[in-house]
Design an enzyme around this catalytic site. Structure first.
Site, PDB file in Angstrom:
ATOM      1  N   ARG A 153       0.859  -1.192   0.000  1.00  0.00           N
ATOM      2  CA  ARG A 153       0.000   0.000   0.000  1.00  0.00           C
ATOM      3  C   ARG A 153       0.893   1.239   0.000  1.00  0.00           C
ATOM      4  NH1 ARG A 153      -3.212  -3.456   3.870  1.00  0.00           N
ATOM      5  NH2 ARG A 153      -5.349  -3.485   3.125  1.00  0.00           N
ATOM      6  N   ARG A 203     -16.946   1.133   5.875  1.00  0.00           N
ATOM      7  CA  ARG A 203     -16.042   0.198   6.536  1.00  0.00           C
ATOM      8  C   ARG A 203     -15.520   0.723   7.863  1.00  0.00           C
ATOM      9  NH1 ARG A 203     -10.959  -0.275   2.326  1.00  0.00           N
ATOM     10  NH2 ARG A 203      -9.679  -0.842   4.086  1.00  0.00           N
ATOM     11  N   ARG A 239       0.983  -1.295  -5.353  1.00  0.00           N
ATOM     12  CA  ARG A 239      -0.302  -0.686  -5.691  1.00  0.00           C
ATOM     13  C   ARG A 239      -0.097   0.820  -5.786  1.00  0.00           C
ATOM     14  NH1 ARG A 239      -5.438  -1.190  -1.812  1.00  0.00           N
ATOM     15  NH2 ARG A 239      -4.345   0.366  -0.575  1.00  0.00           N
ATOM     16  N   ASN A 258     -12.175  -5.775   1.421  1.00  0.00           N
ATOM     17  CA  ASN A 258     -12.521  -4.735   2.405  1.00  0.00           C
ATOM     18  C   ASN A 258     -13.442  -3.697   1.761  1.00  0.00           C
ATOM     19  OD1 ASN A 258     -10.621  -6.132   3.836  1.00  0.00           O
ATOM     20  ND2 ASN A 258      -9.013  -4.617   3.587  1.00  0.00           N
ATOM     21  N   ASP A 259     -13.054  -3.274   0.555  1.00  0.00           N
ATOM     22  CA  ASP A 259     -13.896  -2.289  -0.127  1.00  0.00           C
ATOM     23  C   ASP A 259     -15.060  -2.932  -0.858  1.00  0.00           C
ATOM     24  OD1 ASP A 259     -13.020   0.390   0.383  1.00  0.00           O
ATOM     25  OD2 ASP A 259     -11.110  -0.218  -0.481  1.00  0.00           O
ATOM     26  N   GLU A 292     -12.464  -4.169  -6.436  1.00  0.00           N
ATOM     27  CA  GLU A 292     -12.998  -3.824  -5.123  1.00  0.00           C
ATOM     28  C   GLU A 292     -14.224  -2.930  -5.224  1.00  0.00           C
ATOM     29  OE1 GLU A 292      -9.985  -1.826  -2.815  1.00  0.00           O
ATOM     30  OE2 GLU A 292      -9.186  -0.775  -4.535  1.00  0.00           O
ATOM     31  N   CYS A 336      -6.738  -9.979  -1.714  1.00  0.00           N
ATOM     32  CA  CYS A 336      -5.831  -9.360  -0.748  1.00  0.00           C
ATOM     33  C   CYS A 336      -6.567  -8.613   0.371  1.00  0.00           C
ATOM     34  CB  CYS A 336      -4.842  -8.438  -1.446  1.00  0.00           C
ATOM     35  SG  CYS A 336      -5.620  -7.061  -2.295  1.00  0.00           S
TER      36      CYS A 336
HETATM   37  C1  PEP Z   1      -9.349  -3.927   0.138  1.00  0.00           C
HETATM   38  O1  PEP Z   1     -10.098  -2.988  -0.104  1.00  0.00           O
HETATM   39  O2  PEP Z   1      -9.751  -5.087   0.395  1.00  0.00           O
HETATM   40  C2  PEP Z   1      -7.894  -3.741   0.153  1.00  0.00           C
HETATM   41  C3  PEP Z   1      -7.078  -4.763   0.265  1.00  0.00           C
HETATM   42  O3  PEP Z   1      -7.419  -2.486   0.066  1.00  0.00           O
HETATM   43  P1  PEP Z   1      -7.442  -1.410   1.264  1.00  0.00           P
HETATM   44  O4  PEP Z   1      -7.790  -2.152   2.512  1.00  0.00           O
HETATM   45  O5  PEP Z   1      -6.081  -0.800   1.266  1.00  0.00           O
HETATM   46  O6  PEP Z   1      -8.493  -0.467   0.811  1.00  0.00           O
HETATM   47 MG    MG Z   2      -9.400  -1.171  -0.956  1.00  0.00          MG
END
Ligand code: PEP
Ligand code: MG
Length: 590
Positions: free
Chosen positions: A310, A479, A346, A468-469, A445, A516
């Protein structure tokens, strides 16, 4: 041997407690390393002396970086990969532009000498890290202190190397140990490490675990009690020391030490093997990182590469974006640390909950739906192109690929690709080296990308599912709102359906697909994902060993059967119940 060695043998056995740093049991004599840290000079300077002070600091940085590089070169012969990596991470910290900027500002505005300014900068940085809730980051404060001490010595011209010379293997006892101080201290020279400070995540502990040397850290007052040549037993598993052990105690621990060595040999064999299901299928487990030095933790946890770096953390807490050179250097170091394992860089994912002042972004009603990630990159192409050029150049130094976050439409991907092509042309025009082919992939995402996964797979060389997104946007749950966490389940059938589509697109179009998000670090979810066809996952480094172990205990047939049962469920609770039926026992036994 120093005077007085051996005279303490008749003393009573004393137990000292610390923290388990690295497992294992060792019995032997102590070699005490008293580094006698130099005091910090506090001197006010005149405005006319400022340039010279800054120059002295820069000379100190150059000298310490050269020393660390030399140590690192020496280490290539004798040290482990991780120890070399730690040294390289230190070099990176020594040459950190932020540190230079901070010290320069302090010398100029506070009119203090270079050593003093450095001490202030390091103390503040270490305190900030210590205050963080993250144990790993908090522990990095020692690294800053070490790096600060190293530059300070270089400014003052004092000796920087500590050489421990013992004719027989010893238990090394010190206030603190850095990898620079332990280079060359291989298992045949050092039986165990004991330090007065540190925790499980300090470099002493990380390096000890990498070298497979037992270690107890955080033993307050160790230096005042233990003398050179004293008999010691180190129990790295329990975080205990026994000073002047009785013969019966020694006999008991000799048995335990032998038993542990056998276990360790079996474990080492397991970690060095690729992660596989019990039925033999290879599952690649990689690590997510946010700062370069976490690459070390990735290695020590047995991750096979970095699946998500990241890079937005490079932009945090500064007024100007990082330069191309600074970024190139950072990405290059990470690539070199991990080589020959791969690293997925990324491009910055700034915006949403990741606010960065460099961009001076307008305030938005819904930042998560606003100017974020590649959208911001397209709005500020000069900053984005700088990053792309740095990434492209770093591909000359390892196995790197580039990944675009938050891609929501094909049109957007095409627009970013145009900038990327320009960045490639810029690098080529300047005659700079780069990998001949660079893989450019996307994060899936945003639900639209998951829905159109087949179309995206024609234009992206790999796809990484960011759950996550994906959960946030698919289920419309912010989130960062804890009250809504009950809704935000990656086991929700809508999420699983989208993931299924991406995996299918990868298969149909012959493109690698990985995942991821935090979902990958949940062992039950990892089992489901493999059952759904996923063969590559990236997670926080600390989760890798557990996921690896769980995967080794199931067969492909088992996970596929469980996935089939889970995928017919209509709610997240139903999915969880199905998975618990299949794996509850396995996971609770683990
Ligand atoms: C996600 O969104 O799952 C991700 C891995 O990216 P971040 O948590 O950095 O938004
Ligand atoms: Mg993300």
């Amino acid at each position: 041997m120093s005077e007085g060695e051996g005279q303490r043998e008749t003393r009573a056995e004393v137990a000292l407690s610390g923290l388990p740093g690295s497992p294992g049991v060792a019995l032997g004599k102590a070699a005490v390393l008293n580094l006698g840290r130099t005091g910090v000079v506090h001197r006010h300077v005149q405005a006319s002396e400022v340039p010279e002070e800054i120059e002295r600091f820069k000379r100190g940085v150059a000298k310490s970086a050269a020393e660390l590089r030399e140590l690192s070169a020496k280490a290539h012969k004798s040290a482990t990969k991780i120890e070399i990596s730690v040294l390289e991470a230190y070099t990176l910290m020594v040459e950190d532009e932020l540190l230079l900027a901070d010290v320069t500002r302090r010398v100029e505005t506070e009119l203090v000498c270079a050593e003093w300014a450095l001490d202030l900068a390091v103390t503040e940085m270490a305190a900030t890290l210590r205050r963080s809730n993250d144990a790993y980051l908090a522990e990095r404060s020692h690294d800053f202190e070490f790096v600060g001490a190293r530059i300070r010595q270089a400014i003052g011209g004092g000796p920087a190397d500590v050489v421990v010379d013992t004719s027989e293997p010893r238990i090394l006892v010190a206030h603190d140990l850095s990898p620079a101080e332990t280079v060359g201290l291989t298992r045949d020279k050092v039986l165990a490490l004991v330090t007065e400070v540190g925790t499980r995540t300090s470099h002493t502990a990380i390096v000890a675990r990498a070298l497979e040397i037992p270690a107890v850290v955080g033993v307050a007052g160790a230096l005042s009690r233990i003398g050179n040549g004293d008999s010691l037993i180190v129990d790295g598993l329990r975080g205990q020391l026994l000073l002047h052990p009785r013969p019966e105690t020694t006999a008991e621990y000799q048995t335990r030490a032998a038993r542990f060595r056998d276990i360790q040999r079996l474990r080492r064999e397991a970690r060095d093997r690729p992660s596989k299901l019990g039925s033999g299928e290879l599952i690649e487990l990689r690590a997510n990182i946010e700062i370069p030095s976490e690459a070390l933790a990735a290695l020590s946890h047995g991750a096979r590469g970095i699946g998500l770096y990241r890079t937005e953390f490079l932009y945090v807490d500064r007024t100007e974006p990082p330069t191309e050179e600074e970024q190139y250097d950072t990405y290059r170091r990470v690539a070199e640390i991990m080589n020959p394992l791969s690293v997925t860089l990324r491009t910055f994912d700034i915006g949403g909950d990741k606010f960065v002042s460099v961009f001076q972004m307008p305030s938005e009603m819904n930042p998560a739906l606003g100017l974020r990630a590649v959208r911001l990159g397209l709005a500020r192409p000069e900053i984005f192109m700088t990053q792309l050029r740095a990434m492209i150049r770093a591909t000359a130094h390892g196995k790197l690929r580039i990944m675009l976050p938050m891609i929501a439409s094909l049109g957007e991907l095409f627009a970013v690709k145009e900038l990327y092509e320009q960045a490639l042309a810029d690098v080529d025009r300047r005659g700079l080296p780069r990998a001949e082919h660079i893989s450019l992939g996307i994060m899936v995402e945003v639900p639209s990308a998951a829905v159109l996964a087949h179309e995206f797979a024609e234009h992206a060389e790999f796809m990484s599912i960011g759950t996550n997104d994906l959960v946030q946007y698919t289920l419309a749950v912010d989130r960062s709102t804890p009250e809504l966490a009950y809704l935000a389940s990656y086991f929700d059938p809508a999420i699983l359906r989208l993931i299924q589509n991406v995996i299918a697109a990868g298969k149909d179009k012959n493109r690698p697909v990985l995942l991821c998000g935090a979902m990958a670090s949940d062992p039950m979810a990892a089992l489901l994902l493999v059952g759904m066809g996923l063969r590559e996952m990236s997670m926080e480094a600390a989760a890798v060993p557990e996921v690896r172990e769980v995967l080794a205990n199931v067969t492909l047939e088992q996970v596929e059967r469980a996935a089939a049962d889970a995928l017919v469920e209509r709610t997240a609770a139903g999915v969880t119940a199905a998975l618990t039926r299949h794996f509850g026992r396995l996971l609770s036994e683990g």
